[in-house]
Design an enzyme around this catalytic site. Sequence first.
Site, PDB file in Angstrom:
ATOM      1  N   GLY A   1      37.728  47.676  32.274  1.00 36.93           N
ATOM      2  CA  GLY A   1      36.288  47.520  32.123  1.00 36.93           C
ATOM      3  C   GLY A   1      35.567  48.802  32.478  1.00 36.93           C
TER       4      GLY A   1
ATOM      5  CB  CYS B   1      36.334  50.714  40.719  1.00 38.83           C
ATOM      6  SG  CYS B   1      34.830  51.217  39.873  1.00 38.83           S
ATOM      7  CG  LEU B   2      38.214  53.162  35.185  1.00 38.64           C
ATOM      8  CD1 LEU B   2      37.702  53.187  33.757  1.00 38.64           C
ATOM      9  CD2 LEU B   2      39.635  53.708  35.271  1.00 38.64           C
TER      10      LEU B   2
ATOM     11  CG  HIS C   1      30.031  49.029  38.043  1.00 37.37           C
ATOM     12  ND1 HIS C   1      30.078  50.037  38.988  1.00 37.37           N
ATOM     13  CD2 HIS C   1      31.323  48.734  37.753  1.00 37.37           C
ATOM     14  CE1 HIS C   1      31.354  50.337  39.243  1.00 37.37           C
ATOM     15  NE2 HIS C   1      32.119  49.551  38.522  1.00 37.37           N
TER      16      HIS C   1
ATOM     17  CG  HIS D   1      34.692  45.422  39.009  1.00 39.61           C
ATOM     18  ND1 HIS D   1      35.460  45.815  40.089  1.00 39.61           N
ATOM     19  CD2 HIS D   1      34.228  46.569  38.454  1.00 39.61           C
ATOM     20  CE1 HIS D   1      35.431  47.147  40.169  1.00 39.61           C
ATOM     21  NE2 HIS D   1      34.704  47.628  39.183  1.00 39.61           N
ATOM     22  CD  GLU D   2      33.483  46.738  34.648  1.00 45.62           C
ATOM     23  OE1 GLU D   2      32.625  47.633  34.765  1.00 45.62           O
ATOM     24  OE2 GLU D   2      34.662  46.891  35.032  1.00 45.62           O
TER      25      GLU D   2
ATOM     26  CD  GLN E   1      32.454  52.008  36.075  1.00 43.85           C
ATOM     27  OE1 GLN E   1      32.549  51.077  35.284  1.00 43.85           O
ATOM     28  NE2 GLN E   1      33.487  52.455  36.762  1.00 43.85           N
TER      29      GLN E   1
HETATM   30 ZN    ZN Z   1      34.186  49.533  38.584  1.00 43.35          ZN
END
Ligand code: ZN
Length: 167
Positions: free
Chosen positions: A45, A89-90, A135, A131-132, A50
């Site tokens: 995701g 998480c990226l 953000h 999670h997304e 991000q």
């Molecule tokens: Zn993330």
Amino acid sequence: MVYDIKIYGNESLRTVAEPVEVITPEILEILDNMVETMHEANGVGLAAPQVGIAKRMFVVDVGDGIIRKIINPELIELSDVVENEDEGCLSVPGVYKPVKRSVTVKIKYQNEKGEEVIEEGTGLLGRAFQHEYDHLEAILFVDKISPVAKRMVSKKLQLLKKESGRN
Ligand SMILES: [Zn+2]
């Protein structure tokens, strides 16, 4: 086009995202680029903040054959049953810790055509939705880990912040 992913400490990760008013060709192009960026980074995701774009949208690919492009999401139902599973998480590379999330979530969003979609996600998909979505509210998964886990990763987070400040 592959975007640079903002890393922990970057201000865009702490900015609440704005609704997408009109789904323009530019918005669709951003979503395509986000999918490319997510795949390049082997993520499941990626949310617009991000990549430094403060819009309420994210993309998800949990490997079920569907690449979801999600615009203006709302979490309309969260199951009381929760699961404490490892998450990453990226934007927080190298950190994996358990986060308590609802097992099932109902999400309402607009697809690329502007149509309203209501979808239920369980397991990894449900976790990715939550999670997304976080953000977009400027919340990171490391905000939600246990105090003990937080202590364990605090050095790593400080390091990421320091590196992120240099970019
Ligand atoms: Zn993330």
